[in-house]
Motif scaffolding. Structure first.
Motif, short mmCIF file in Angstrom:
data_model
loop_
_atom_site.label_atom_id
_atom_site.label_comp_id
_atom_site.label_asym_id
_atom_site.label_seq_id
_atom_site.Cartn_x
_atom_site.Cartn_y
_atom_site.Cartn_z
N MET A 1 0.82 -1.20 0.00
CA MET A 1 0.00 0.00 0.00
C MET A 1 0.86 1.26 0.00
O MET A 1 0.50 2.27 -0.58
CB MET A 1 -0.93 0.01 1.21
CG MET A 1 -1.93 1.14 1.22
SD MET A 1 -3.11 0.94 2.55
CE MET A 1 -2.11 1.16 3.99
N SER A 68 -8.43 -3.26 4.47
CA SER A 68 -9.35 -3.55 3.37
C SER A 68 -10.17 -4.78 3.72
O SER A 68 -9.90 -5.46 4.72
CB SER A 68 -8.57 -3.79 2.07
OG SER A 68 -7.89 -5.03 2.14
N GLY A 136 -1.23 2.99 -9.15
CA GLY A 136 -1.80 3.11 -7.82
C GLY A 136 -3.11 3.89 -7.77
O GLY A 136 -3.53 4.52 -8.74
N TYR A 206 -7.01 3.62 2.19
CA TYR A 206 -6.36 4.75 1.53
C TYR A 206 -7.04 6.08 1.82
O TYR A 206 -6.48 7.13 1.52
CB TYR A 206 -6.35 4.53 0.01
CG TYR A 206 -5.65 3.28 -0.44
CD1 TYR A 206 -4.27 3.26 -0.60
CD2 TYR A 206 -6.36 2.11 -0.70
CE1 TYR A 206 -3.62 2.10 -1.02
CE2 TYR A 206 -5.72 0.96 -1.11
CZ TYR A 206 -4.35 0.96 -1.27
OH TYR A 206 -3.71 -0.18 -1.68
N PHE A 286 -7.89 -2.48 -10.21
CA PHE A 286 -6.96 -2.19 -9.11
C PHE A 286 -7.31 -3.00 -7.87
O PHE A 286 -6.43 -3.55 -7.21
CB PHE A 286 -6.99 -0.70 -8.78
CG PHE A 286 -6.24 -0.35 -7.53
CD1 PHE A 286 -4.86 -0.17 -7.56
CD2 PHE A 286 -6.90 -0.21 -6.31
CE1 PHE A 286 -4.15 0.13 -6.40
CE2 PHE A 286 -6.20 0.10 -5.16
CZ PHE A 286 -4.82 0.27 -5.20
N CYS A 287 -8.60 -3.09 -7.55
CA CYS A 287 -9.02 -3.84 -6.36
C CYS A 287 -8.68 -5.32 -6.49
O CYS A 287 -8.28 -5.96 -5.50
CB CYS A 287 -10.53 -3.65 -6.13
SG CYS A 287 -10.98 -1.98 -5.62
N GLU A 290 -4.79 -5.49 -6.11
CA GLU A 290 -4.41 -5.21 -4.73
C GLU A 290 -4.85 -6.33 -3.80
O GLU A 290 -4.14 -6.67 -2.84
CB GLU A 290 -5.02 -3.88 -4.29
CG GLU A 290 -4.56 -3.38 -2.93
CD GLU A 290 -3.10 -3.01 -2.89
OE1 GLU A 290 -2.59 -2.75 -1.78
OE2 GLU A 290 -2.44 -2.96 -3.95
N CYS A 293 -2.34 -9.11 -4.10
CA CYS A 293 -1.09 -8.72 -3.43
C CYS A 293 -1.22 -8.81 -1.91
O CYS A 293 -0.30 -9.25 -1.22
CB CYS A 293 -0.70 -7.30 -3.84
SG CYS A 293 -0.17 -7.14 -5.56
N GLN A 294 -2.36 -8.39 -1.38
CA GLN A 294 -2.56 -8.46 0.07
C GLN A 294 -2.69 -9.90 0.55
O GLN A 294 -2.20 -10.25 1.64
CB GLN A 294 -3.81 -7.65 0.45
CG GLN A 294 -3.63 -6.15 0.28
CD GLN A 294 -4.90 -5.38 0.58
OE1 GLN A 294 -5.93 -5.96 0.92
NE2 GLN A 294 -4.85 -4.06 0.45
N ARG A 301 2.97 -4.68 -7.54
CA ARG A 301 1.73 -5.01 -8.24
C ARG A 301 1.95 -5.35 -9.71
O ARG A 301 1.04 -5.90 -10.35
CB ARG A 301 0.75 -3.84 -8.14
CG ARG A 301 0.19 -3.58 -6.76
CD ARG A 301 -0.93 -2.56 -6.81
NE ARG A 301 -0.43 -1.22 -7.04
CZ ARG A 301 -0.31 -0.30 -6.11
NH1 ARG A 301 -0.66 -0.58 -4.86
NH2 ARG A 301 0.13 0.90 -6.40
#
Length: 367
Positions: A1, A68, A136, A206, A286-287, A290, A293-294, A301
């Motif tokens: 992030m 998130s 991002g 964010y 993006f979601c 992300e 990645c999380q 990314r």
């Protein structure tokens, strides 16, 4: 992030643009087809329900600040169960991105370039969304902040120009549908676009401030804009004609004439819709990136975003291209399907959050 942050105002714009990205053009025809002259009431009913559901999302976000929905799942449900919930949500984000991509391809191929392979449109926009995801959420938020005034200006001009063709008697008779029918016909609209907005919870970490206010005001703005476009569409074209059109707003603009010599303004509305689809696709993409990645604790990314282009494009192509089948699926299944991700799982996570906090208190009090 990293150090990425967005303001409450930017989050508000992202919420509005995400919810309206495809619904503003696709939904009016189906709402009018189901309830005729009362079609403008459906967004009000659906919006009220969505605000109540959003309160669940806000409770969940407040109970797990700066996390998130993927991170919340891993924290309160543990790695095995939480990982499974996270994978389910990531799949939903990817599926949403593929739906948006398919809507874009169908519109371009049906209205503008019928001889161009639909894959060309998919890959073209997905590559841009991929780049935006790598850059991002700040980049996406600033793009939204830059382009939204243009969208609103074009819509305002169209509204004003359409007043010459608007007739109030086309809205009569009003209030012919009973409450039960309105609630039943509102279910698909609740599912898409309102419950689909659960994706926005990925952006909660964010947001600098006013997360709750921005989310609720965003849903209210979406409701008013949807209600307004349906109201205008019925008044300009009538319920009978509007209900048989897949893109009634495009037809209105195409037939619009200003001062007897300015006509064929459909290119403006095409630009608006492409911008809206682009913003929604960027957010969903993006979601999804992300979220992956999380889940796997990846910092870069790039190597997730690039191959995801092929997956989303493939899913978009595999979606049913039969319009009648799509309409039937939307009418029957979109609401219960969306409820799983937007109501059932958030409530489960909220309960697990409470249990997790009780256990933490018990450990702190124990000697």
């Amino acid at each position: 992030m990293g150090k990425e942050r967005i303001s409450g105002w930017q989050f508000f714009l992202l919420t509005v643009n995400y919810a309206l990205g495809t619904a503003f053009f696709i939904r009016p025809g189906s709402m009018i087809a189901s309830t005729k002259q009362d079609g403008w009431i459906i967004p009000l009913v659906a919006g009220a329900f969505a605000v109540l559901v959003a309160c669940i999302w806000i409770l969940l976000a407040n109970a797990n600040p700066k996390l998130s929905i993927i991170q919340i799942s891993l924290k309160v449900a543990g790695k095995p169960v939480g990982g499974l919930i996270a994978i389910v949500y990531i799949w939903y984000f990817i599926q949403t991105a593929s739906w948006v991509t398919r809507n874009l391809g169908d519109f371009m191929k049906t209205i503008l370039m019928p001889h161009t392979p639909i894959t060309v449109f998919h890959v073209m926009f997905l590559l841009i969304a991929c780049y935006a995801a790598i850059r991002g959420i700040e980049t996406i938020a600033r793009t939204s902040e830059l382009l939204t005034p243009f969208i609103l200006l074009v819509l305002f001009v169209i509204y004003i120009a359409a007043l010459n063709e608007w007739h109030g008697d086309r809205l009569l008779p009003m209030f012919q549908s009973d409450l039960i029918k309105l609630m039943k016909d509102s279910a698909p609209v609740i599912g898409f676009p309102y419950l689909e907005t659960i994706t926005i919870l990925m952006l909660a970490p964010y947001v600098k401030s006013r997360f709750k206010t921005s989310l609720l005001l965003g849903l209210i703005a979406v409701t008013l804009l949807l209600c307004g476009i349906v109201f205008v569409t019925i008044g300009v074209m009538g319920a009978a004609r509007s209900s048989h059109l897949l893109y009634p707003l495009y037809t209105i603009v195409k037939e619009l004439r200003i001062a007897e010599f300015i006509e064929h303004l459909e290119s403006t509305i095409v630009i608006v819709w492409l911008i809206w689809i682009f913003l929604k696709l960027c957010i969903a993409y993006f979601c999804a990136v992300e979220g992956i990645c999380q889940l796997f604790q990846l910092k870069d990314r790039t190597w997730i975003a690039i191959p995801l282009v092929l997956l989303v494009s493939g899913l978009a192509i595999s979606l049913n291209d039969n319009v009648v089948a799509n309409i039937d699926w939307d009418r029957r299944y979109i609401f219960p399907y969306s409820c799983l991700f937007s109501i059932v799982l958030p409530l489960l996570l909220l309960i697990l959050t409470w249990i997790h906090k009780q256990r933490q208190k018990g450990k702190e009090l124990s000697p």
